[in-house]
Design a protein around this motif. Structure first.
Motif, PDB file in Angstrom:
ATOM      1  N   ILE A  59      44.634  34.478  38.773  1.00 58.58           N
ATOM      2  CA  ILE A  59      44.065  34.925  39.090  1.00 58.58           C
ATOM      3  C   ILE A  59      43.572  34.845  40.616  1.00 58.58           C
ATOM      4  O   ILE A  59      43.270  36.653  41.229  1.00 58.58           O
ATOM      5  CB  ILE A  59      42.412  34.540  38.626  1.00 58.58           C
ATOM      6  CG1 ILE A  59      42.454  34.435  37.025  1.00 58.58           C
ATOM      7  CG2 ILE A  59      41.641  35.213  38.692  1.00 58.58           C
ATOM      8  CD1 ILE A  59      41.654  33.727  36.117  1.00 58.58           C
ATOM      9  N   SER A  60      43.978  34.114  41.211  1.00 62.88           N
ATOM     10  CA  SER A  60      43.478  34.282  43.040  1.00 62.88           C
ATOM     11  C   SER A  60      44.328  35.195  43.464  1.00 62.88           C
ATOM     12  O   SER A  60      44.499  35.579  44.017  1.00 62.88           O
ATOM     13  CB  SER A  60      43.902  32.916  43.601  1.00 62.88           C
ATOM     14  OG  SER A  60      42.815  32.073  43.064  1.00 62.88           O
ATOM     15  N   GLN A  61      46.146  34.647  43.259  1.00 61.47           N
ATOM     16  CA  GLN A  61      47.241  35.930  43.369  1.00 61.47           C
ATOM     17  C   GLN A  61      46.807  37.206  43.110  1.00 61.47           C
ATOM     18  O   GLN A  61      47.017  38.404  43.825  1.00 61.47           O
ATOM     19  CB  GLN A  61      48.571  35.608  42.558  1.00 61.47           C
ATOM     20  CG  GLN A  61      48.688  33.915  43.343  1.00 61.47           C
ATOM     21  CD  GLN A  61      50.126  33.681  42.897  1.00 61.47           C
ATOM     22  OE1 GLN A  61      50.799  34.484  42.023  1.00 61.47           O
ATOM     23  NE2 GLN A  61      50.698  32.379  41.887  1.00 61.47           N
ATOM     24  N   MET A  62      46.437  37.569  41.745  1.00 64.06           N
ATOM     25  CA  MET A  62      45.831  39.056  41.326  1.00 64.06           C
ATOM     26  C   MET A  62      44.664  39.751  42.431  1.00 64.06           C
ATOM     27  O   MET A  62      44.762  41.003  42.942  1.00 64.06           O
ATOM     28  CB  MET A  62      45.569  38.970  40.716  1.00 64.06           C
ATOM     29  CG  MET A  62      46.534  38.851  39.461  1.00 64.06           C
ATOM     30  SD  MET A  62      47.697  39.495  38.992  1.00 64.06           S
ATOM     31  CE  MET A  62      47.036  40.753  38.440  1.00 64.06           C
ATOM     32  N   GLU A  63      43.570  38.514  43.101  1.00 64.73           N
ATOM     33  CA  GLU A  63      42.579  39.439  43.506  1.00 64.73           C
ATOM     34  C   GLU A  63      43.267  39.768  44.873  1.00 64.73           C
ATOM     35  O   GLU A  63      42.325  40.224  46.083  1.00 64.73           O
ATOM     36  CB  GLU A  63      41.583  37.762  43.490  1.00 64.73           C
ATOM     37  CG  GLU A  63      40.462  37.679  42.763  1.00 64.73           C
ATOM     38  CD  GLU A  63      39.730  36.610  42.735  1.00 64.73           C
ATOM     39  OE1 GLU A  63      39.861  35.355  42.825  1.00 64.73           O
ATOM     40  OE2 GLU A  63      38.586  37.204  41.232  1.00 64.73           O
ATOM     41  N   VAL A  64      44.314  38.440  45.752  1.00 61.97           N
ATOM     42  CA  VAL A  64      44.277  39.050  47.074  1.00 61.97           C
ATOM     43  C   VAL A  64      45.438  40.115  47.290  1.00 61.97           C
ATOM     44  O   VAL A  64      44.968  40.806  48.063  1.00 61.97           O
ATOM     45  CB  VAL A  64      44.992  37.817  47.503  1.00 61.97           C
ATOM     46  CG1 VAL A  64      46.372  37.861  48.491  1.00 61.97           C
ATOM     47  CG2 VAL A  64      44.417  36.430  47.404  1.00 61.97           C
ATOM     48  N   SER A  65      46.032  40.533  46.024  1.00 63.31           N
ATOM     49  CA  SER A  65      46.218  41.521  46.223  1.00 63.31           C
ATOM     50  C   SER A  65      45.531  42.715  46.047  1.00 63.31           C
ATOM     51  O   SER A  65      46.415  43.756  46.260  1.00 63.31           O
ATOM     52  CB  SER A  65      47.414  41.239  44.631  1.00 63.31           C
ATOM     53  OG  SER A  65      48.913  40.123  44.792  1.00 63.31           O
ATOM     54  N   ASN A  94      54.846  38.269  40.815  1.00 57.62           N
ATOM     55  CA  ASN A  94      55.174  38.578  38.940  1.00 57.62           C
ATOM     56  C   ASN A  94      54.544  38.708  37.878  1.00 57.62           C
ATOM     57  O   ASN A  94      54.905  38.787  36.969  1.00 57.62           O
ATOM     58  CB  ASN A  94      56.115  37.395  38.571  1.00 57.62           C
ATOM     59  CG  ASN A  94      55.742  36.173  39.043  1.00 57.62           C
ATOM     60  OD1 ASN A  94      54.486  36.027  39.061  1.00 57.62           O
ATOM     61  ND2 ASN A  94      56.431  35.123  38.701  1.00 57.62           N
ATOM     62  N   MET A  95      53.078  38.635  38.620  1.00 53.09           N
ATOM     63  CA  MET A  95      51.973  38.895  37.384  1.00 53.09           C
ATOM     64  C   MET A  95      51.915  40.049  37.385  1.00 53.09           C
ATOM     65  O   MET A  95      51.114  40.679  36.045  1.00 53.09           O
ATOM     66  CB  MET A  95      50.832  37.715  37.543  1.00 53.09           C
ATOM     67  CG  MET A  95      50.851  36.256  37.350  1.00 53.09           C
ATOM     68  SD  MET A  95      50.347  36.351  35.206  1.00 53.09           S
ATOM     69  CE  MET A  95      49.524  36.785  35.014  1.00 53.09           C
ATOM     70  N   ILE A  96      51.773  41.166  38.317  1.00 52.78           N
ATOM     71  CA  ILE A  96      51.217  42.484  38.189  1.00 52.78           C
ATOM     72  C   ILE A  96      52.184  43.365  37.882  1.00 52.78           C
ATOM     73  O   ILE A  96      53.778  43.346  37.411  1.00 52.78           O
ATOM     74  CB  ILE A  96      51.256  43.339  39.495  1.00 52.78           C
ATOM     75  CG1 ILE A  96      50.091  42.233  40.622  1.00 52.78           C
ATOM     76  CG2 ILE A  96      51.073  44.245  39.342  1.00 52.78           C
ATOM     77  CD1 ILE A  96      50.223  42.445  41.931  1.00 52.78           C
ATOM     78  N   SER A  97      52.120  44.359  36.485  1.00 52.88           N
ATOM     79  CA  SER A  97      52.905  45.237  35.771  1.00 52.88           C
ATOM     80  C   SER A  97      52.954  46.620  36.490  1.00 52.88           C
ATOM     81  O   SER A  97      53.376  46.729  36.615  1.00 52.88           O
ATOM     82  CB  SER A  97      52.360  44.887  33.869  1.00 52.88           C
ATOM     83  OG  SER A  97      52.758  43.708  33.764  1.00 52.88           O
ATOM     84  N   GLU A  98      51.351  46.279  37.239  1.00 49.80           N
ATOM     85  CA  GLU A  98      51.405  47.813  37.098  1.00 49.80           C
ATOM     86  C   GLU A  98      49.640  48.163  38.592  1.00 49.80           C
ATOM     87  O   GLU A  98      48.698  47.471  38.170  1.00 49.80           O
ATOM     88  CB  GLU A  98      50.977  48.450  36.194  1.00 49.80           C
ATOM     89  CG  GLU A  98      50.508  50.736  36.616  1.00 49.80           C
ATOM     90  CD  GLU A  98      50.274  51.513  34.959  1.00 49.80           C
ATOM     91  OE1 GLU A  98      49.282  51.985  35.407  1.00 49.80           O
ATOM     92  OE2 GLU A  98      51.413  51.363  34.409  1.00 49.80           O
ATOM     93  N   LEU A  99      49.411  48.482  39.304  1.00 48.93           N
ATOM     94  CA  LEU A  99      48.314  48.733  39.922  1.00 48.93           C
ATOM     95  C   LEU A  99      47.734  50.237  40.173  1.00 48.93           C
ATOM     96  O   LEU A  99      48.878  51.481  39.688  1.00 48.93           O
ATOM     97  CB  LEU A  99      49.515  48.852  41.382  1.00 48.93           C
ATOM     98  CG  LEU A  99      49.323  47.045  41.835  1.00 48.93           C
ATOM     99  CD1 LEU A  99      50.095  47.392  43.456  1.00 48.93           C
ATOM    100  CD2 LEU A  99      47.864  46.485  42.195  1.00 48.93           C
ATOM    101  N   LYS A 184      53.194  38.612  30.674  1.00 49.42           N
ATOM    102  CA  LYS A 184      53.624  37.807  31.496  1.00 49.42           C
ATOM    103  C   LYS A 184      52.447  36.502  31.453  1.00 49.42           C
ATOM    104  O   LYS A 184      53.055  35.364  32.673  1.00 49.42           O
ATOM    105  CB  LYS A 184      52.877  38.541  32.696  1.00 49.42           C
ATOM    106  CG  LYS A 184      54.041  39.291  32.771  1.00 49.42           C
ATOM    107  CD  LYS A 184      53.456  40.781  34.446  1.00 49.42           C
ATOM    108  CE  LYS A 184      54.865  42.003  34.305  1.00 49.42           C
ATOM    109  NZ  LYS A 184      56.182  41.117  34.939  1.00 49.42           N
ATOM    110  N   LEU A 185      51.219  36.248  30.851  1.00 55.82           N
ATOM    111  CA  LEU A 185      50.940  35.018  31.437  1.00 55.82           C
ATOM    112  C   LEU A 185      51.309  33.926  30.883  1.00 55.82           C
ATOM    113  O   LEU A 185      51.228  33.558  30.495  1.00 55.82           O
ATOM    114  CB  LEU A 185      49.130  36.220  30.944  1.00 55.82           C
ATOM    115  CG  LEU A 185      47.886  34.577  30.997  1.00 55.82           C
ATOM    116  CD1 LEU A 185      47.908  34.182  32.631  1.00 55.82           C
ATOM    117  CD2 LEU A 185      47.131  34.553  29.920  1.00 55.82           C
TER     118      LEU A 185
END
Length: 320
Positions: A59-65, A94-99, A184-185
């Protein structure tokens, strides 16, 4: 006590020893179970900590992204800049599938772009399945996690991370959105040796089962815990796939009680034989006693019986 209810001393000792043995073995199983419970509790705590750490890290990685994406778009918000930045972020996470980028809530940019399953043009403010989640994100002014939801554009199950964008006057400007597919999760969770169920929350629906393979699980040891995520909690229900200890205990108990039944059957058969021999001896003694006071030819009382009766007369006279 009636002779029919008596058992021999040796049989009593066998049964008493068997009862003691069963008590000792039951105490052994009870003590082992307590030790196993303590060990399971330690393992459960370790699993809880690992799962929580993985989810918080992702979640932290997603928030930073999303922070990086929102900052980059604040500098230059054209399609080329978005795709260049999104490409780098997906390569690093690698958790992101789409932005996605959604000015005023309308999705205008998507990376990677697939014309057959693109969300471009979707107005999140007017999609009934997303309305409450969108409103909650704007109200919180923070990154929110929605899911799992079934995506409108490709029907896949995914988690949706939304970060609201505001100008210097605190006016809503839109969203930057990260999509992470459910698989992915699951690949990141340290639960390969477990059957488990995850229950999440969708503001536009109810509590959703994120994943569940407990239906085929035979192990009754359950570990349930909650993990804090943005704007909610996930409930994990976990069962170990390894049931060797429980099966071993069951087999040992079955063997122990089967052995006890065999011993009881042996004692019963032994007592039955003893009783049969005893009755046979008593019957033979009765026959010998009768034969000693009966004439063999006439079957009438003999002289020995007469002498016995005559000897008893003085005694009866004395008593009178």
């Amino acid at each position: 006590m009636d002779n029919k209810t008596k058992i021999t001393h040796s049989s009593f000792i066998i049964l008493f020893s068997l009862a003691l043995l069963i008590i000792v073995i039951e105490l052994f199983f009870f003590n082992n179970q307590k030790e196993q419970d303590i060990l399971n509790n330690k393992k459960n705590i370790a699993v809880n900590q690992k799962v929580t750490a993985v989810i918080n890290d992702k979640i932290s990685q997603m928030e930073v992204s999303l922070e990086v994406l929102s900052y980059g778009l604040s500098l230059k918000a054209d399609k080329t800049a978005f795709e260049s930045l999104a490409k780098r972020l997906i390569a690093d996470n690698n958790m992101i599938s789409e932005l996605q980028y959604a000015p005023k809530g309308v999705i205008t940019n998507v990376y990677p772009f697939d014309p057959k399953s693109s969300a471009i043009g979707h107005d999140l403010n007017h999609i009934r399945e997303r309305k409450k989640g969108v409103e909650r994100t704007i109200e919180s002014k923070e990154v929110t996690l929605i899911g799992p939801v079934r995506l409108i554009q490709n029907d896949k199950q995914a988690f949706v991370f939304r970060k609201p964008l505001f100008d210097t006057n605190d006016q809503f400007q839109g969203f930057v959105i990260a999509i992470s597919y459910l698989d992915k999760l699951r690949q990141q969770l340290p639960l390969k040796n477990f059957n488990y169920k995850i229950i999440g929350c969708d503001p536009d629906g109810e509590n959703n089962v994120i994943f569940d393979n407990l239906s085929s699980a035979k192990n009754k040891i359950i570990n349930a815990f909650k993990v804090q995520v943005p704007n909610g909690k996930w409930l994990f229900i976990v069962q170990s796939k390894h049931t060797h200890y429980l099966e071993q205990n069951v087999y040992l108990k079955v063997a122990m009680y089967a052995f006890a039944l065999l011993i009881c059957f042996y004692v019963y058969h032994r007592e039955k034989q003893f009783r049969k021999q005893h009755n046979s001896i008593v019957a033979m003694n009765d026959q010998l006693h009768k034969a000693s006071y009966t004439d063999e030819l006439t079957r009438l009382p003999n002289r020995r019986f007469l002498n016995l009766q005559l000897e008893a007369i003085p005694q009866l006279t004395t008593e009178l």
